[in-house]
Motif scaffolding. Structure first.
Motif: not given
Ligand SMILES: [Zn+2]
Length: 89
Positions: A33-51
């Motif tokens: 989660l700390a990484h996702l706070d500062r990395c938009g690419k990973c944040q988007e990847d995780v968002r898509q997987l969550t959906v």
């Protein structure tokens, strides 16, 4: 090296499915989660997987126990030998 080494993009990619499914816990989850706070690419990847994970869960049929299931379970429990009975409790 400190106790807190934030995850990198490669580790997030490796653990993203676990995060999306909600099975990643504790320190590992916090690092990701700390990484996702500062990395938009990973944040988007995780968002898509969550959906995707949420959509898959919605496909599962709801299931109700068969009629009479609860009363059969209670009847079995009442007949089950209780260790307390033998100990005089
Ligand atoms: Zn990243």
């Amino acid at each position: 090296m400190s106790d807190w080494d934030e995850a990198g993009c490669a580790e997030v990619a490796e653990r993203a499915a676990e995060l999306a499914l909600g099975v990643l816990l504790g320190h590992e989850r916090a690092r990701i989660l700390a990484h996702l706070d500062r990395c938009g690419k990973c944040q988007e990847d995780v968002r898509q997987l969550t959906v995707t994970a949420d959509a898959l869960l919605e496909l599962l049929p709801g299931s109700e126990p068969p009629l009479g299931f609860e009363s059969r379970v209670l009847a079995l429990i009442r007949r089950w030998p209780c260790p307390g009975r033998f100990a005089g409790i």
